[in-house]
Write a protein that holds these residues in place. Structure first.
Motif, PDB file in Angstrom:
ATOM      1  N   ALA A  72       0.798  -1.230   0.000  1.00  0.00           N
ATOM      2  CA  ALA A  72       0.000   0.000   0.000  1.00  0.00           C
ATOM      3  C   ALA A  72       0.833   1.282   0.000  1.00  0.00           C
ATOM      4  O   ALA A  72       0.272   2.373   0.124  1.00  0.00           O
ATOM      5  CB  ALA A  72      -0.953  -0.008   1.197  1.00  0.00           C
ATOM      6  N   SER A  73       2.158   1.177  -0.122  1.00  0.00           N
ATOM      7  CA  SER A  73       2.968   2.390  -0.103  1.00  0.00           C
ATOM      8  C   SER A  73       2.738   3.204  -1.369  1.00  0.00           C
ATOM      9  O   SER A  73       2.463   2.671  -2.443  1.00  0.00           O
ATOM     10  CB  SER A  73       4.455   2.033   0.030  1.00  0.00           C
ATOM     11  OG  SER A  73       4.933   1.438  -1.156  1.00  0.00           O
ATOM     12  N   PHE A  74       2.855   4.520  -1.242  1.00  0.00           N
ATOM     13  CA  PHE A  74       2.587   5.431  -2.360  1.00  0.00           C
ATOM     14  C   PHE A  74       3.535   5.141  -3.533  1.00  0.00           C
ATOM     15  O   PHE A  74       3.106   5.093  -4.691  1.00  0.00           O
ATOM     16  CB  PHE A  74       2.763   6.885  -1.889  1.00  0.00           C
ATOM     17  CG  PHE A  74       2.612   7.886  -3.002  1.00  0.00           C
ATOM     18  CD1 PHE A  74       1.352   8.205  -3.499  1.00  0.00           C
ATOM     19  CD2 PHE A  74       3.724   8.510  -3.563  1.00  0.00           C
ATOM     20  CE1 PHE A  74       1.198   9.122  -4.529  1.00  0.00           C
ATOM     21  CE2 PHE A  74       3.581   9.426  -4.601  1.00  0.00           C
ATOM     22  CZ  PHE A  74       2.318   9.740  -5.080  1.00  0.00           C
ATOM     23  N   PHE A  75       4.823   4.928  -3.232  1.00  0.00           N
ATOM     24  CA  PHE A  75       5.810   4.675  -4.282  1.00  0.00           C
ATOM     25  C   PHE A  75       5.462   3.409  -5.070  1.00  0.00           C
ATOM     26  O   PHE A  75       5.536   3.388  -6.293  1.00  0.00           O
ATOM     27  CB  PHE A  75       7.204   4.553  -3.667  1.00  0.00           C
ATOM     28  CG  PHE A  75       8.278   4.224  -4.668  1.00  0.00           C
ATOM     29  CD1 PHE A  75       8.769   5.191  -5.529  1.00  0.00           C
ATOM     30  CD2 PHE A  75       8.784   2.921  -4.770  1.00  0.00           C
ATOM     31  CE1 PHE A  75       9.752   4.890  -6.470  1.00  0.00           C
ATOM     32  CE2 PHE A  75       9.753   2.612  -5.702  1.00  0.00           C
ATOM     33  CZ  PHE A  75      10.240   3.607  -6.551  1.00  0.00           C
ATOM     34  N   SER A  76       5.070   2.347  -4.360  1.00  0.00           N
ATOM     35  CA  SER A  76       4.746   1.089  -5.027  1.00  0.00           C
ATOM     36  C   SER A  76       3.512   1.234  -5.910  1.00  0.00           C
ATOM     37  O   SER A  76       3.463   0.696  -7.016  1.00  0.00           O
ATOM     38  CB  SER A  76       4.504  -0.018  -3.993  1.00  0.00           C
ATOM     39  OG  SER A  76       5.697  -0.338  -3.330  1.00  0.00           O
ATOM     40  N   ILE A  77       2.508   1.974  -5.425  1.00  0.00           N
ATOM     41  CA  ILE A  77       1.281   2.171  -6.201  1.00  0.00           C
ATOM     42  C   ILE A  77       1.579   2.927  -7.489  1.00  0.00           C
ATOM     43  O   ILE A  77       1.148   2.534  -8.577  1.00  0.00           O
ATOM     44  CB  ILE A  77       0.217   2.921  -5.359  1.00  0.00           C
ATOM     45  CG1 ILE A  77      -0.262   2.032  -4.212  1.00  0.00           C
ATOM     46  CG2 ILE A  77      -0.963   3.335  -6.236  1.00  0.00           C
ATOM     47  CD1 ILE A  77      -1.153   2.732  -3.210  1.00  0.00           C
ATOM     48  N   VAL A  78       2.365   4.016  -7.373  1.00  0.00           N
ATOM     49  CA  VAL A  78       2.724   4.810  -8.552  1.00  0.00           C
ATOM     50  C   VAL A  78       3.558   3.973  -9.524  1.00  0.00           C
ATOM     51  O   VAL A  78       3.320   3.970 -10.739  1.00  0.00           O
ATOM     52  CB  VAL A  78       3.500   6.084  -8.142  1.00  0.00           C
ATOM     53  CG1 VAL A  78       4.071   6.794  -9.367  1.00  0.00           C
ATOM     54  CG2 VAL A  78       2.597   7.032  -7.370  1.00  0.00           C
ATOM     55  N   GLN A  79       4.524   3.239  -8.973  1.00  0.00           N
ATOM     56  CA  GLN A  79       5.388   2.397  -9.821  1.00  0.00           C
ATOM     57  C   GLN A  79       4.573   1.345 -10.552  1.00  0.00           C
ATOM     58  O   GLN A  79       4.791   1.101 -11.749  1.00  0.00           O
ATOM     59  CB  GLN A  79       6.447   1.717  -8.947  1.00  0.00           C
ATOM     60  CG  GLN A  79       7.358   0.761  -9.717  1.00  0.00           C
ATOM     61  CD  GLN A  79       8.443   0.154  -8.842  1.00  0.00           C
ATOM     62  OE1 GLN A  79       9.341   0.840  -8.394  1.00  0.00           O
ATOM     63  NE2 GLN A  79       8.343  -1.147  -8.595  1.00  0.00           N
TER      64      GLN A  79
END
Length: 269
Positions: A177-184
């Motif tokens: 659920a981290s922002f970086f993972s979602i964007v990636q």
């Protein structure tokens, strides 16, 4: 500046990059593409005993067969690399390297490890693109049989190569659920789809090259790990396999998506 203006600017930058690197890009792509085979062939030489013992222990095939397996891998990979880089008998080299991938997939039980299987398939996609590049425009796989340009084997090789290449990126998706993972995940998936269907292909492939190279250098920095630690070899393997997929993407950038793609169909609309 609107979305179309941004896209247009990005495409202009990509086109300028291609104009500047046109003479060198295919050579760099081939070097990157065969890098994992080159590294693995050299590793077979320096780790002959370990590799032989592993195959012997895993398959109980005996000293002679295990040694033959290591020798075949060493000779097949290094010979294939030399032929590809020298641009001699490239098609035979590609078929030989396909055979090495299949042999290793079975011997190292990669068939049952989804992540490694997808990466090996992506590597096969890069070889398909190299095979397509080595074919002259007018040739058909079936001599004497006329074919339409859009349906020629070369075009389907490029399609298959593009689709297989994106499997590498599916192994990089992180389901948290981290922002970086979602964007990636969102950006990576969008780029994967664009490359697979052949839409804005050169720009999407070039973006993936930059993204994948950054991830590779950051996460697979094997040079920071002492040689005697097992993690050094694992990261080194991942690093060069990723470089080979980058080589395949660079071939997409250099050659375009081929006839079976939305970019090509747009020209007919």
């Amino acid at each position: 500046m609107g979305q179309n203006d941004l896209m247009g600017t990005a495409e202009d930058v990509a086109d300028q990059f291609l104009r500047v690197t046109k003479q060198y890009l295919p050579h760099v792509a081939r070097l990157c593409l065969i890098s994992t085979f080159l590294e693995d062939g050299i590793r077979m030489w320096f780790q002959w005993g370990e590799q032989r013992d592993y195959i012997d222990t895993t398959w109980s095939c005996g000293y002679l067969l295990a040694s033959s397996f290591v020798f075949l891998n060493l000779l097949g990979q290094l010979t294939g690399c030399v032929l590809v880089l020298s641009r001699n008998f490239v098609q035979y080299a590609c078929f030989g390297l396909f055979g090495i991938i299949a042999l290793q997939t079975i011997a190292y039980s990669i068939l049952w490890d989804l992540k490694f299987l997808m990466r090996n398939l992506a590597l096969g996609g890069g070889l398909l693109l190299l095979l397509a590049e080595s074919r002259s425009e007018g040739k058909s796989m079936f001599a004497g049989v006329p074919t339409m340009r859009e349906s020629s084997p070369k075009q389907y090789m490029q399609l298959g190569g593009r689709v297989l290449l994106v499997l590498m990126f599916m192994t990089l998706l992180h389901f948290d659920a981290s922002f970086f993972s979602i964007v990636q995940n969102i950006v990576g998936t969008a780029l994967m789809i664009l490359v697979a269907i052949g839409f804005k292909t050169k720009l999407a492939a070039l973006t993936l090259v930059i993204w994948l190279f950054a991830i590779n250098v950051y996460f697979n920095a094997f040079w920071t790990i002492p040689v005697y630690k097992p993690m050094h070899d694992f990261l080194k393997y991942d690093f060069f396999q990723t470089m080979s997929v980058i080589g395949g993407l660079l071939l997409v950038v250099a050659l375009g998506p081929g006839g079976v793609s939305m970019d090509e169909k747009k020209k007919e609309w």
